[in-house]
Motif scaffolding. Structure first.
Motif, PDB file in Angstrom:
ATOM      1  N   SER A  67      49.797  32.683  29.735  1.00 39.03           N
ATOM      2  CA  SER A  67      50.271  32.894  31.309  1.00 39.03           C
ATOM      3  C   SER A  67      49.123  34.166  31.495  1.00 39.03           C
ATOM      4  O   SER A  67      49.092  33.947  33.291  1.00 39.03           O
ATOM      5  N   GLY A  68      48.311  34.521  30.909  1.00 36.13           N
ATOM      6  CA  GLY A  68      47.442  35.304  31.435  1.00 36.13           C
ATOM      7  C   GLY A  68      46.762  35.195  32.026  1.00 36.13           C
ATOM      8  O   GLY A  68      45.863  35.635  33.233  1.00 36.13           O
ATOM      9  N   ALA A  69      46.047  33.589  31.875  1.00 37.64           N
ATOM     10  CA  ALA A  69      44.943  32.897  32.217  1.00 37.64           C
ATOM     11  C   ALA A  69      45.484  32.458  34.174  1.00 37.64           C
ATOM     12  O   ALA A  69      44.781  32.545  34.316  1.00 37.64           O
ATOM     13  N   PHE A  70      47.062  32.285  33.737  1.00 36.46           N
ATOM     14  CA  PHE A  70      47.612  31.958  34.424  1.00 36.46           C
ATOM     15  C   PHE A  70      48.221  32.946  35.760  1.00 36.46           C
ATOM     16  O   PHE A  70      46.772  32.628  37.190  1.00 36.46           O
ATOM     17  N   ILE A 113      33.523  28.496  39.847  1.00 39.48           N
ATOM     18  CA  ILE A 113      33.202  29.468  39.388  1.00 39.48           C
ATOM     19  C   ILE A 113      34.370  30.600  39.579  1.00 39.48           C
ATOM     20  O   ILE A 113      35.123  31.335  38.450  1.00 39.48           O
ATOM     21  N   ILE A 114      35.145  29.639  40.383  1.00 31.10           N
ATOM     22  CA  ILE A 114      37.255  30.144  39.753  1.00 31.10           C
ATOM     23  C   ILE A 114      37.283  29.747  38.495  1.00 31.10           C
ATOM     24  O   ILE A 114      38.068  30.438  38.029  1.00 31.10           O
ATOM     25  N   ALA A 115      36.643  28.396  37.577  1.00 30.15           N
ATOM     26  CA  ALA A 115      36.836  27.486  37.117  1.00 30.15           C
ATOM     27  C   ALA A 115      36.438  28.999  35.723  1.00 30.15           C
ATOM     28  O   ALA A 115      37.272  29.848  34.880  1.00 30.15           O
ATOM     29  N   ALA A 116      35.313  29.164  35.917  1.00 30.54           N
ATOM     30  CA  ALA A 116      34.715  30.102  35.390  1.00 30.54           C
ATOM     31  C   ALA A 116      34.751  31.790  34.864  1.00 30.54           C
ATOM     32  O   ALA A 116      35.232  32.117  33.570  1.00 30.54           O
ATOM     33  N   SER A 117      35.155  32.274  36.124  1.00 35.93           N
ATOM     34  CA  SER A 117      35.749  33.906  36.074  1.00 35.93           C
ATOM     35  C   SER A 117      36.825  33.514  35.227  1.00 35.93           C
ATOM     36  O   SER A 117      37.793  34.547  34.709  1.00 35.93           O
ATOM     37  N   VAL A 177      48.621  40.794  28.352  1.00 36.20           N
ATOM     38  CA  VAL A 177      47.966  39.653  29.766  1.00 36.20           C
ATOM     39  C   VAL A 177      47.114  40.801  30.071  1.00 36.20           C
ATOM     40  O   VAL A 177      45.353  40.046  30.730  1.00 36.20           O
ATOM     41  N   SER A 178      46.931  41.296  31.000  1.00 34.18           N
ATOM     42  CA  SER A 178      45.978  42.347  31.989  1.00 34.18           C
ATOM     43  C   SER A 178      46.086  44.093  33.014  1.00 34.18           C
ATOM     44  O   SER A 178      47.349  44.197  32.415  1.00 34.18           O
ATOM     45  N   ASN A 179      45.666  44.375  32.525  1.00 33.35           N
ATOM     46  CA  ASN A 179      46.083  46.028  33.507  1.00 33.35           C
ATOM     47  C   ASN A 179      46.240  46.216  35.090  1.00 33.35           C
ATOM     48  O   ASN A 179      46.397  46.393  35.861  1.00 33.35           O
ATOM     49  N   LEU A 180      46.396  44.953  35.719  1.00 38.82           N
ATOM     50  CA  LEU A 180      46.322  44.374  37.110  1.00 38.82           C
ATOM     51  C   LEU A 180      47.648  44.880  37.385  1.00 38.82           C
ATOM     52  O   LEU A 180      47.838  43.028  36.699  1.00 38.82           O
ATOM     53  N   TYR A 181      47.817  44.606  38.464  1.00 34.01           N
ATOM     54  CA  TYR A 181      49.623  44.939  38.831  1.00 34.01           C
ATOM     55  C   TYR A 181      49.151  43.017  38.608  1.00 34.01           C
ATOM     56  O   TYR A 181      50.657  42.493  38.974  1.00 34.01           O
ATOM     57  N   SER A 184      37.587  35.592  32.057  1.00 35.94           N
ATOM     58  CA  SER A 184      38.551  37.378  32.589  1.00 35.94           C
ATOM     59  C   SER A 184      39.572  37.114  31.563  1.00 35.94           C
ATOM     60  O   SER A 184      39.917  38.161  31.203  1.00 35.94           O
ATOM     61  N   GLY A 185      40.051  35.484  32.024  1.00 35.00           N
ATOM     62  CA  GLY A 185      41.346  35.468  31.366  1.00 35.00           C
ATOM     63  C   GLY A 185      40.837  36.160  29.445  1.00 35.00           C
ATOM     64  O   GLY A 185      41.904  36.660  28.717  1.00 35.00           O
TER      65      GLY A 185
END
Lengths: 194, 255
Positions: A160-163, A118-122, A137-141, A126-127
């Motif tokens: 970096s986004g995936a990380f 689940i960690i890998a897939a999500s 990368v993201s809109n979450l702080y 999401s990345g």
């Protein structure tokens, strides 16, 4: 009101059981997500109910629970483009089914494998969607915070986004799985299974 | 749960009020979702319409996927893997994708595919599909003749009148409009041979267009007659039911 009563009285025990458990799971997802946002915690916990619905009932129930939550988020927050993130809950719902053996019992080893998957897939999904939709990368702080750390070390924008997503997803998924397992254990045996 | 979903979507004979309500909901969502496309200005209410209808259509897509193993000839894992590549699933996905923000604005037109959702639940559309399926060979033969003729007449025209037709595509366009007897008049032959080809195309076109119409109409009538006959038989069975039961009861008492 009379029609609703008629409709409810026409439902079998199994249908009522599914409806009640799925509603609880939807509520759990919403309450946990809102609480985490209010507490500015680096977690989302928005798949707890989805995983719980899968292991208590079946993957189809988890898929529906995830879609209902996604729908509410689309209506009240982000609009129709939120639907792409349904793939994350759908993956969690399907992979959570690995936790159960043939006799519908939870096995510790299977729980570990399912959590890792689940960690890998999500992280990947999401990345990928964030990179595709927003371009950044993201809109979450918290995701941004960790992504920026990776970016400052010379990683590319997708990595970096995936990380950033990965750092958040590890504790998030572990906490969600633990809570879902607790919900499973708290559910009486006659209410579990198909 | 998957059995309930299956009977909700597919089991038309035993479908209860919930099933009919579901069918109406999906059809209405498909129709309503097309309304915003009729306006040039994007009003805020359209966002709400878009969100609601999109989720209803996606729910239908995902539920059909969940129960595809009941309909498919393949086993459990394969049926689920194959589903996204089935024609109606491709159409279902194409009509959802433009709303997700992952395609460029040009693909907004794909939303029009949502009308297929209405057709998917329509019995008449089911009949038409069966007719096309049954008459596939005849219709393909006519199509082959039409395409062949369009190609040949376009080629003849392109060779005969290079000044009128700048490209071969223009010639094919002309041949198609002439064969279907539409004739927009934006491109037309000027030489005598060209005019002759045009006249032959128009006459031949009437025959080519009439052929598939006849085939489909005959097939459709056959299908309707079959459905009426089936319905009559069912009614007959129902009306015979209580009498036959009484007869059997009386015979039993006599014995």
């Amino acid at each position: 009101m009379k029609k609703i009563k008629e409709f409810l009285s026409g439902m079998t025990f199994k249908q009522k059981r599914y409806a009640v458990i799925m509603m609880i799971c939807v509520a759990v997802n919403m309450i946990l997500e809102e609480s985490m946002t209010l507490a500015s915690a680096p977690l989302c916990m928005d798949v707890t109910g989805t995983i719980a619905a899968t292991i208590i009932l079946e993957p189809a129930a988890g898929l529906i629970v995830g879609l209902i939550n996604n729908f509410f988020r689309a209506i009240f927050i982000n609009g129709p483009t939120t639907l792409v993130y349904y793939s994350v809950s759908a993956a969690a719902a399907l992979l959570a089914a690995i936790m159960l053996d043939r006799n519908n019992r939870l096995r510790f080893g299977r729980v570990i494998i399912a959590t890792a998957l689940i960690i890998a897939a999500s992280t990947l999904l999401s990345g990928l969607w964030k990179y595709w939709q927003i371009g950044v990368v993201s809109n979450l702080y918290w995701e941004n915070y960790f992504s920026e750390i990776a970016a400052s070390r010379g990683f590319g924008s997708f990595l970096s986004g995936a990380f950033g997503a990965f750092v958040i997803k590890v504790p998030d998924t572990i906490a969600s799985v633990i809570l879902a397992v607790i919900m499973y254990k708290l559910t009486p045996k006659k209410y579990r299974g198909r | 749960m998957r059995h309930t979903i299956y009977s909700l979507i597919f089991n038309k004979d035993s479908r209860n009020r919930v099933g009919r309500a579901y069918e109406a909901m999906v059809s209405m969502a498909a129709v309503i979702s097309i309304i915003p496309l009729m306006f040039k200005t994007w009003y805020p209410i359209f966002n709400t319409i878009e969100t609601f209808t999109l989720y209803i259509l996606f729910l239908d897509y995902i539920m059909r996927w969940m129960v595809h193993d009941f309909r498919s000839k393949y086993g459990k894992p394969w049926a689920f893997l194959i589903y996204p590549f089935t024609p109606m699933a491709i159409v279902g996905l194409l009509c959802i994708l433009p709303s997700l923000g992952i395609l460029v604005q040009t693909f907004r037109i794909l939303r029009m595919f949502r009308i297929f959702k209405v057709l998917q639940y329509s019995r008449s559309f089911g009949m038409v599909t069966r007719v096309f399926e049954r008459e596939k060979k005849a219709l393909l033969s006519v199509l082959f003749i039409a395409v062949g003729y369009i190609f040949l007449s376009a080629l003849a025209m392109f060779i005969n009148e290079p000044d009128t037709f700048d490209t071969f595509y223009d010639a094919v366009y002309w041949a198609t409009t002439a064969l279907t007897t539409v004739g927009y008049g934006d491109i037309y032959p000027v030489t005598n041979i060209g005019k002759l080809i045009s006249m032959v195309s128009s006459i031949f076109g009437i025959a080519v267009i009439a052929l598939p119409s006849g085939i489909v109409t005959a097939g459709f009538m056959e299908e309707i007659n079959g459905a009426v006959k089936e319905s009559d038989e069912k009614k007959q069975e129902k009306s015979d039911g209580p009498d036959k039961a009484e007869e059997t009861e009386t015979e039993g008492k006599k014995a």
